[in-house]
Design a protein around this motif. Structure first.
Motif, PDB file in Angstrom:
ATOM      1  N   LEU A 158     -20.109  27.724   6.751  1.00 21.98           N
ATOM      2  CA  LEU A 158     -19.553  27.427   5.582  1.00 21.98           C
ATOM      3  C   LEU A 158     -20.360  28.155   4.208  1.00 21.98           C
ATOM      4  O   LEU A 158     -19.807  28.662   3.421  1.00 21.98           O
ATOM      5  N   VAL A 159     -21.564  28.050   4.288  1.00 19.16           N
ATOM      6  CA  VAL A 159     -22.471  28.522   3.200  1.00 19.16           C
ATOM      7  C   VAL A 159     -22.292  30.122   3.164  1.00 19.16           C
ATOM      8  O   VAL A 159     -22.177  30.862   2.131  1.00 19.16           O
TER       9      VAL A 159
ATOM     10  N   MET B 265     -19.136  32.778  -4.767  1.00 12.95           N
ATOM     11  CA  MET B 265     -19.160  34.101  -4.238  1.00 12.95           C
ATOM     12  C   MET B 265     -20.657  34.601  -4.172  1.00 12.95           C
ATOM     13  O   MET B 265     -21.078  35.276  -3.212  1.00 12.95           O
ATOM     14  N   GLY B 266     -21.541  34.198  -5.015  1.00 13.14           N
ATOM     15  CA  GLY B 266     -22.876  34.226  -5.033  1.00 13.14           C
ATOM     16  C   GLY B 266     -23.771  33.340  -4.244  1.00 13.14           C
ATOM     17  O   GLY B 266     -25.188  33.443  -3.995  1.00 13.14           O
ATOM     18  N   PHE B 267     -23.199  32.231  -3.688  1.00 12.77           N
ATOM     19  CA  PHE B 267     -23.891  31.104  -3.200  1.00 12.77           C
ATOM     20  C   PHE B 267     -24.543  31.612  -2.009  1.00 12.77           C
ATOM     21  O   PHE B 267     -25.702  31.273  -1.989  1.00 12.77           O
ATOM     22  N   PRO B 268     -24.201  32.352  -1.168  1.00 13.95           N
ATOM     23  CA  PRO B 268     -24.803  32.693  -0.083  1.00 13.95           C
ATOM     24  C   PRO B 268     -26.259  33.414  -0.246  1.00 13.95           C
ATOM     25  O   PRO B 268     -26.958  33.407   0.691  1.00 13.95           O
ATOM     26  N   LEU B 269     -25.986  34.465  -1.247  1.00 15.31           N
ATOM     27  CA  LEU B 269     -27.171  35.396  -1.478  1.00 15.31           C
ATOM     28  C   LEU B 269     -28.239  34.265  -2.129  1.00 15.31           C
ATOM     29  O   LEU B 269     -29.587  34.445  -1.558  1.00 15.31           O
ATOM     30  N   LEU B 270     -27.952  33.347  -2.794  1.00 24.10           N
ATOM     31  CA  LEU B 270     -28.765  32.432  -3.352  1.00 24.10           C
ATOM     32  C   LEU B 270     -29.622  31.492  -2.408  1.00 24.10           C
ATOM     33  O   LEU B 270     -30.745  31.644  -2.170  1.00 24.10           O
ATOM     34  N   VAL B 271     -28.761  31.021  -1.293  1.00 25.81           N
ATOM     35  CA  VAL B 271     -29.098  30.026  -0.403  1.00 25.81           C
ATOM     36  C   VAL B 271     -30.160  30.960   0.616  1.00 25.81           C
ATOM     37  O   VAL B 271     -31.274  30.483   1.138  1.00 25.81           O
ATOM     38  N   ARG B 272     -29.636  32.075   0.945  1.00 27.69           N
ATOM     39  CA  ARG B 272     -30.348  33.102   1.982  1.00 27.69           C
ATOM     40  C   ARG B 272     -31.935  33.373   1.585  1.00 27.69           C
ATOM     41  O   ARG B 272     -32.913  33.148   2.079  1.00 27.69           O
TER      42      ARG B 272
ATOM     43  N   SER C 145     -27.798  35.811  -7.407  1.00 26.81           N
ATOM     44  CA  SER C 145     -26.553  35.136  -7.637  1.00 26.81           C
ATOM     45  C   SER C 145     -25.789  35.466  -9.268  1.00 26.81           C
ATOM     46  O   SER C 145     -24.658  35.552  -9.503  1.00 26.81           O
ATOM     47  N   PHE C 146     -26.779  35.593 -10.214  1.00 31.36           N
ATOM     48  CA  PHE C 146     -26.518  35.990 -11.546  1.00 31.36           C
ATOM     49  C   PHE C 146     -25.780  37.388 -11.568  1.00 31.36           C
ATOM     50  O   PHE C 146     -24.545  37.887 -11.931  1.00 31.36           O
ATOM     51  N   ALA C 147     -26.639  38.483 -10.900  1.00 30.16           N
ATOM     52  CA  ALA C 147     -25.947  39.605 -10.736  1.00 30.16           C
ATOM     53  C   ALA C 147     -24.564  39.854  -9.809  1.00 30.16           C
ATOM     54  O   ALA C 147     -23.648  40.666 -10.299  1.00 30.16           O
ATOM     55  N   LYS C 148     -24.372  38.978  -8.831  1.00 28.43           N
ATOM     56  CA  LYS C 148     -22.951  38.770  -8.461  1.00 28.43           C
ATOM     57  C   LYS C 148     -22.016  38.206  -8.936  1.00 28.43           C
ATOM     58  O   LYS C 148     -20.588  38.707  -8.991  1.00 28.43           O
ATOM     59  N   ALA C 149     -22.553  37.345 -10.004  1.00 26.96           N
ATOM     60  CA  ALA C 149     -21.556  36.651 -10.656  1.00 26.96           C
ATOM     61  C   ALA C 149     -20.746  37.727 -11.774  1.00 26.96           C
ATOM     62  O   ALA C 149     -19.850  37.768 -12.248  1.00 26.96           O
ATOM     63  N   MET C 150     -21.860  38.508 -12.225  1.00 24.45           N
ATOM     64  CA  MET C 150     -21.490  39.469 -13.153  1.00 24.45           C
ATOM     65  C   MET C 150     -20.558  40.700 -12.653  1.00 24.45           C
ATOM     66  O   MET C 150     -19.747  40.887 -13.548  1.00 24.45           O
TER      67      MET C 150
END
Length: 230
Positions: free
Chosen positions: A51-52, A102-109, A156-161
């Protein structure tokens, strides 16, 4: 920013606002999920991992549509939350939510990899001295994973941008409310004479993305040296 027009600057400010809150809201659940995946063994662990990382492989439009049918104003949950004064659909908070997912997987990984690099014996040593779990995490684990935490937060910030598909599906493209940088670029490309504005925003997007990555690397290296005692 004098070289940007009022509409362009409005999109930049909104994107920074959305990206900041998306990153900030992602940090607590991101750290918890990363810790659970790196340290705990429990039924459903693989499902949580799936899910992540699901937003990485799903088309962004699908993620946005799932948010719309779940949190839209006509959806049961969305209607209930709106009654409490919490609105996501067609609102900047919805753009932040979509960007956070959308940025959550990058953060968690990034955080998980840092956690897996920490020797569990250090935490066990703190436990033998009587430190409770939360204190062990704050004083032993957290300082050691700061480089990964920082890298994940910046990603996460860059993905959100740069998020577009899920955002425009969930919150549309409303000037001043949900029109972020990618949405503004798309909108300018749809009107005659909008290429110049789109090109300026594209250039700014590249500059912001490269600056964020460079800052992430710089701070991560400094924190890593400090943790090693260099």
């Amino acid at each position: 920013m004098d070289w940007l027009g009022p509409e362009e600057w409005q999109a930049v400010r909104l994107s920074l606002r959305v990206a900041f809150w998306a990153m900030l809201a992602s940090l607590p659940p991101g750290v918890l999920c990363a810790y659970a995946l790196a340290r705990w063994r429990f039924p459903g662990r693989q499902l949580l991992n799936l899910l992540v990382h699901l937003p990485l492989v799903l088309p962004p439009v699908v993620t946005g549509y799932l948010l719309l049918i779940t949190l839209g104003r006509r959806a049961p949950l969305g209607s209930f939350l709106e009654g409490l004064g919490i609105t996501f659909a067609f609102h900047w908070t919805g753009a932040a939510l979509a960007a956070a997912i959308m940025g959550f997987p990058l953060l968690v990984r990034a955080i998980r990899l840092s956690l897996e690099a920490v020797d569990p014996k250090l935490e066990e040593a703190a436990a033998t001295l009587g430190a409770p779990p939360v204190w062990r995490f704050l004083t032993v684990t957290l300082p050691l994973i700061l480089p990964g935490l920082l890298a994940g937060a910046v990603l996460s910030f860059a993905k959100a941008m740069g998020e577009f598909g899920a955002t425009i599906t969930f919150v549309s493209n409303i000037p001043g409310e949900t029109r972020t940088l990618p949405s503004a670029i798309y909108a300018f490309l749809q009107v005659p004479g909008g290429e110049a504005s789109a090109l300026r925003l594209v250039a700014l997007s590249v500059i912001l993305a490269m600056s964020a990555l460079a800052l992430s690397e710089l701070l991560a290296h400094r924190i890593a040296r400090r943790v090693r005692g260099a």
